[in-house]
Design an enzyme around this catalytic site. Structure first.
Site, PDB file in Angstrom:
ATOM      1  CD  GLU A  17       4.578  -0.475  13.083  1.00 27.34           C
ATOM      2  OE1 GLU A  17       3.363  -0.473  13.369  1.00 27.34           O
ATOM      3  OE2 GLU A  17       5.417   0.170  13.737  1.00 27.34           O
ATOM      4  CB  CYS A  43      -2.105  -0.160   8.585  1.00 28.13           C
ATOM      5  SG  CYS A  43      -1.100   1.316   8.681  1.00 28.13           S
ATOM      6  CD  GLU A  49       8.317   0.353  11.220  1.00 31.20           C
ATOM      7  OE1 GLU A  49       9.153  -0.455  10.808  1.00 31.20           O
ATOM      8  OE2 GLU A  49       7.318   0.686  10.563  1.00 31.20           O
ATOM      9  CG  ASN A 106      -0.426  -0.127   2.498  1.00 27.83           C
ATOM     10  OD1 ASN A 106       0.707  -0.582   2.638  1.00 27.83           O
ATOM     11  ND2 ASN A 106      -1.146   0.285   3.506  1.00 27.83           N
TER      12      ASN A 106
HETATM   13  P1  NDP Z   1       0.852  -9.286   3.696  1.00 30.75           P
HETATM   14  O1  NDP Z   1       1.026  -9.681   5.109  1.00 30.75           O
HETATM   15  O2  NDP Z   1       0.127 -10.187   2.787  1.00 30.75           O
HETATM   16  O3  NDP Z   1       2.273  -9.051   3.027  1.00 30.75           O
HETATM   17  C1  NDP Z   1       3.231  -8.151   3.546  1.00 30.75           C
HETATM   18  C2  NDP Z   1       4.600  -8.593   3.077  1.00 30.75           C
HETATM   19  O4  NDP Z   1       4.946  -9.801   3.757  1.00 30.75           O
HETATM   20  C3  NDP Z   1       4.659  -8.932   1.592  1.00 30.75           C
HETATM   21  O5  NDP Z   1       5.919  -8.573   1.096  1.00 30.75           O
HETATM   22  C4  NDP Z   1       4.472 -10.434   1.597  1.00 30.75           C
HETATM   23  O6  NDP Z   1       4.913 -11.079   0.458  1.00 30.75           O
HETATM   24  C5  NDP Z   1       5.286 -10.806   2.828  1.00 30.75           C
HETATM   25  N1  NDP Z   1       4.963 -12.094   3.440  1.00 30.75           N
HETATM   26  C6  NDP Z   1       3.767 -12.711   3.502  1.00 30.75           C
HETATM   27  N2  NDP Z   1       3.893 -13.886   4.171  1.00 30.75           N
HETATM   28  C7  NDP Z   1       5.193 -14.012   4.544  1.00 30.75           C
HETATM   29  C8  NDP Z   1       5.956 -14.992   5.248  1.00 30.75           C
HETATM   30  N3  NDP Z   1       5.405 -16.123   5.699  1.00 30.75           N
HETATM   31  N4  NDP Z   1       7.255 -14.769   5.460  1.00 30.75           N
HETATM   32  C9  NDP Z   1       7.832 -13.644   5.020  1.00 30.75           C
HETATM   33  N5  NDP Z   1       7.182 -12.689   4.313  1.00 30.75           N
HETATM   34  C10 NDP Z   1       5.870 -12.856   4.090  1.00 30.75           C
HETATM   35  O7  NDP Z   1       0.211  -7.834   3.694  1.00 30.75           O
HETATM   36  P2  NDP Z   1      -0.240  -6.990   2.435  1.00 30.75           P
HETATM   37  O8  NDP Z   1       0.887  -6.813   1.475  1.00 30.75           O
HETATM   38  O9  NDP Z   1      -1.523  -7.556   1.920  1.00 30.75           O
HETATM   39  O10 NDP Z   1      -0.495  -5.574   3.121  1.00 30.75           O
HETATM   40  C11 NDP Z   1      -1.667  -5.267   3.748  1.00 30.75           C
HETATM   41  C12 NDP Z   1      -1.555  -5.451   5.254  1.00 30.75           C
HETATM   42  O11 NDP Z   1      -0.518  -4.652   5.768  1.00 30.75           O
HETATM   43  C13 NDP Z   1      -2.798  -5.015   5.982  1.00 30.75           C
HETATM   44  O12 NDP Z   1      -3.140  -5.922   6.994  1.00 30.75           O
HETATM   45  C14 NDP Z   1      -2.399  -3.698   6.591  1.00 30.75           C
HETATM   46  O13 NDP Z   1      -3.153  -3.321   7.694  1.00 30.75           O
HETATM   47  C15 NDP Z   1      -0.963  -3.927   6.894  1.00 30.75           C
HETATM   48  N6  NDP Z   1      -0.256  -2.665   7.016  1.00 30.75           N
HETATM   49  C16 NDP Z   1       0.173  -2.247   8.257  1.00 30.75           C
HETATM   50  C17 NDP Z   1       0.781  -1.022   8.416  1.00 30.75           C
HETATM   51  C18 NDP Z   1       1.288  -0.579   9.751  1.00 30.75           C
HETATM   52  O14 NDP Z   1       2.151   0.292   9.785  1.00 30.75           O
HETATM   53  N7  NDP Z   1       0.802  -1.117  10.851  1.00 30.75           N
HETATM   54  C19 NDP Z   1       0.971  -0.123   7.280  1.00 30.75           C
HETATM   55  C20 NDP Z   1       0.507  -0.662   6.043  1.00 30.75           C
HETATM   56  C21 NDP Z   1      -0.088  -1.884   5.933  1.00 30.75           C
HETATM   57  P3  NDP Z   1       3.967 -11.190  -0.860  1.00 30.75           P
HETATM   58  O15 NDP Z   1       4.659 -10.351  -1.840  1.00 30.75           O
HETATM   59  O16 NDP Z   1       3.920 -12.618  -1.247  1.00 30.75           O
HETATM   60  O17 NDP Z   1       2.618 -10.664  -0.528  1.00 30.75           O
END
Ligand code: NDP
Length: 493
Positions: free
Chosen positions: A252, A286, A464, A154
């Site tokens: 996060e 998020c 962060e 995002n």
């Molecule tokens: P995901 O958890 O699907 O993916 C985040 C990243 O983690 C991607 O690069 C993903 O790879 C990777 N990933 C997924 N599974 C694993 C694993 N088992 N081991 C290592 N890496 C892994 O989230 P989204 O990309 O769908 O993002 C949306 C989510 O992020 C929402 O829940 C949102 O709330 C949260 N978010 C939180 C923020 C915060 O600051 N608290 C800010 C922004 C978003 P891949 O490329 O395969 O997807």
């Protein structure tokens, strides 16, 4: 159409994935593939970690004085500023948030690098008073080593900056795994910062799937810490994998943040705040204020204002300055949003506006969801408890302050909370009791590199932003020196 073929960035140079496999990446607005990203695996993670370990231990990076390191990090900030339009366009092509939003975001990223560059030469140790006669004791802050950084789709470069700027300032090196949906900006960023003079191996980027290269990276014994932003299930998997080597992690994660409106608020401002708090970025944020908690006595009147504003939101081409919300960023995310609306209806919620897929006004194939307001929601419903990560607002009435607080805190998440009131005493009472990492009063989503950001409960671990969190990228060493000619027998503790 020939697809642009991207490569990983390892040890200061582009590198094809070891597997020889690529994944298609598409523009969600045009629904056409524009490129191929490496489908990296454990071998690529290995190469990237090895390069980052070398850069951490030898070569120019550890030899830089803190002042020189700070100068390098300032240059990274300047480089982003100089390429803001280009980087924003790359991000919009992949996640289809509006260009005006992404440009604004990218232009703020340098602030993070400049802020943490300013801390690079302020990681002071400390000489401690000691009750051991004849001994001197001091504390050093040392960098951890190689930091794995895993980011979502995002806000790709901004969420990378939240990790990379403090990590570099503390003297670490990095391997980044961007989301498979938004890989291109991290690769271009890496290329630009090397052109700006970053020594080889300090920043490495491996692209691919979380379950493959992401998991390999997290489990790699050469990684000293994992900094992750994403969903709860990914965060949990990272935490479990990191536990094997007892690696520290920062997580996060998601949210189900309440925006709480009291009758004494400026209701015009509150309605604007509530609508932009959920529908900004199409709800793909998020801290989206996805639960509107509104006092019963103003419920109908306030809801009417919210619906009126919601219906004015303009969907369309994310590059157009007229557009407020682009399409949903991915097909799985679109399916998830529609499924959430479905189970909300089945659970008894009423669609006050939206609730359906809508066509692109320009006739394109992008997946658009009409900004949706759901009424008749109670906080125990699934729609009030699960993160949608899309343009869906659940409206929940409350009776009084205690009721508002109870509903707000009745969530597995605790990332943000908005409070709309002019009662100062209530502001402080509620701010102290809300279980959320950020509380915004008569505003929403304010963030800054100067201020800590993170979650309570399932919204995450660690913070962060802010000065103190740089310590999370260091370890502390206590050094004892005997200043006498005597050694106590047996060294009793
Ligand atoms: P995901 O958890 O699907 O993916 C985040 C990243 O983690 C991607 O690069 C993903 O790879 C990777 N990933 C997924 N599974 C694993 C694993 N088992 N081991 C290592 N890496 C892994 O989230 P989204 O990309 O769908 O993002 C949306 C989510 O992020 C929402 O829940 C949102 O709330 C949260 N978010 C939180 C923020 C915060 O600051 N608290 C800010 C922004 C978003 P891949 O490329 O395969 O997807």
């Amino acid at each position: 159409m020939t697809l642009e073929k991207l490569e990983n960035f390892i040890d200061g140079a582009y590198a094809a994935p070891h597997s020889g496999q690529w994944l298609e990446t598409e523009n969600p607005y045009t629904a056409t593939a524009w490129g191929l990203i490496p489908r990296s695996d454990a071998a690529d993670a290995e190469a990237a970690v090895a390069a980052a370990q070398r850069a951490f231990a030898t070569g120019p990076w550890p030899a830089l004085s803190p002042t020189q390191r700070a100068a390098m990090i300032h240059r990274i900030g300047d480089t982003i500023a100089a390429h803001a339009e280009e980087l924003a366009r790359i991000e919009v092509r992949d996640n289809c948030k509006t260009y005006k939003e992404m440009l604004n975001q990218v232009k703020r990223i340098p602030d993070w690098y400049h802020f943490y560059a300013g801390l690079a030469d302020k990681l002071n140790g400390q000489v401690l008073p000691t009750d051991r006669p004849g001994h001197m004791n001091y504390v050093r802050h040392e960098p951890l080593g190689v930091i794995a950084m895993i980011t979502p789709w995002n806000s790709p470069l901004m969420l990378l900056a939240w990790k990379l700027a403090p990590a570099l300032a503390a003297g670490n090196t990095a391997v980044v795994k961007p989301s498979e949906f938004t890989t291109a900006s991290a690769l271009r960023f890496a290329e630009l910062v090397y052109q700006a003079g970053l020594p080889s191996g300090v920043l490495n980027v491996v692209s691919g799937l979380g379950a493959e290269v992401g998991a390999a990276l997290t489990a790699h014994p050469g990684v000293a810490k994992v900094a992750f932003t994403g969903g709860v299930s990914g965060g949990r998997a990272v935490y479990q994998a990191a536990a094997r080597d007892l690696k520290p992690v920062s997580l996060e994660l998601g949210g189900k943040s309440p925006n709480i409106v009291f009758p004494d608020a400026d209701l015009e401002l509150a309605a604007r705040g509530v609508v932009s708090g959920i529908f900004g970025s199409g709800g793909q944020s998020c801290v989206a204020g996805s639960r509107l908690l509104v006092a019963s006595e103003i419920h109908d009147n306030f809801l009417a204002r919210v619906i009126e504003l919601t219906r004015k939101i303009r969907l369309g081409d994310p590059m157009s300055p007229e557009t407020d919300i682009g399409p949903v960023a991915t097909r799985p995310q679109f399916d998830h949003i529609m499924n959430c609306i479905g189970f909300a209806r089945e659970g008894g919620a009423t669609v006050a506006t939206g609730g359906v897929q809508v066509a692109d006004p320009a006739g394109g194939p992008g997946l658009f969801v009409a900004p949706t307001v759901l009424t008749g929601v109670t906080n125990d419903m699934r729609i009030a408890q699960e993160e949608v990560f899309g343009p869906v607002l659940s409206v929940i009435p409350f009776e009084d302050e205690a009721d508002a607080l109870r509903i707000a805190n009745d969530s597995d998440f605790g990332l943000g909370a908005g409070l709309w009131t002019r009662d100062v005493a209530r502001v402080h009472r509620m701010a102290a009791r809300l279980q959320a990492g950020s509380v915004w009063v008569n505003t929403y989503k304010a963030t800054s590199q100067i201020s800590p950001f993170g979650g309570y409960k399932m919204s995450g671990l660690g913070r962060e932003g802010g000065t103190e969190m740089i310590a999370d990228y260091t370890r502390v060493k206590s050094v004892w020196i005997n200043l006498t000619d005597e050694v106590p027998y047996g060294f009793p503790l």
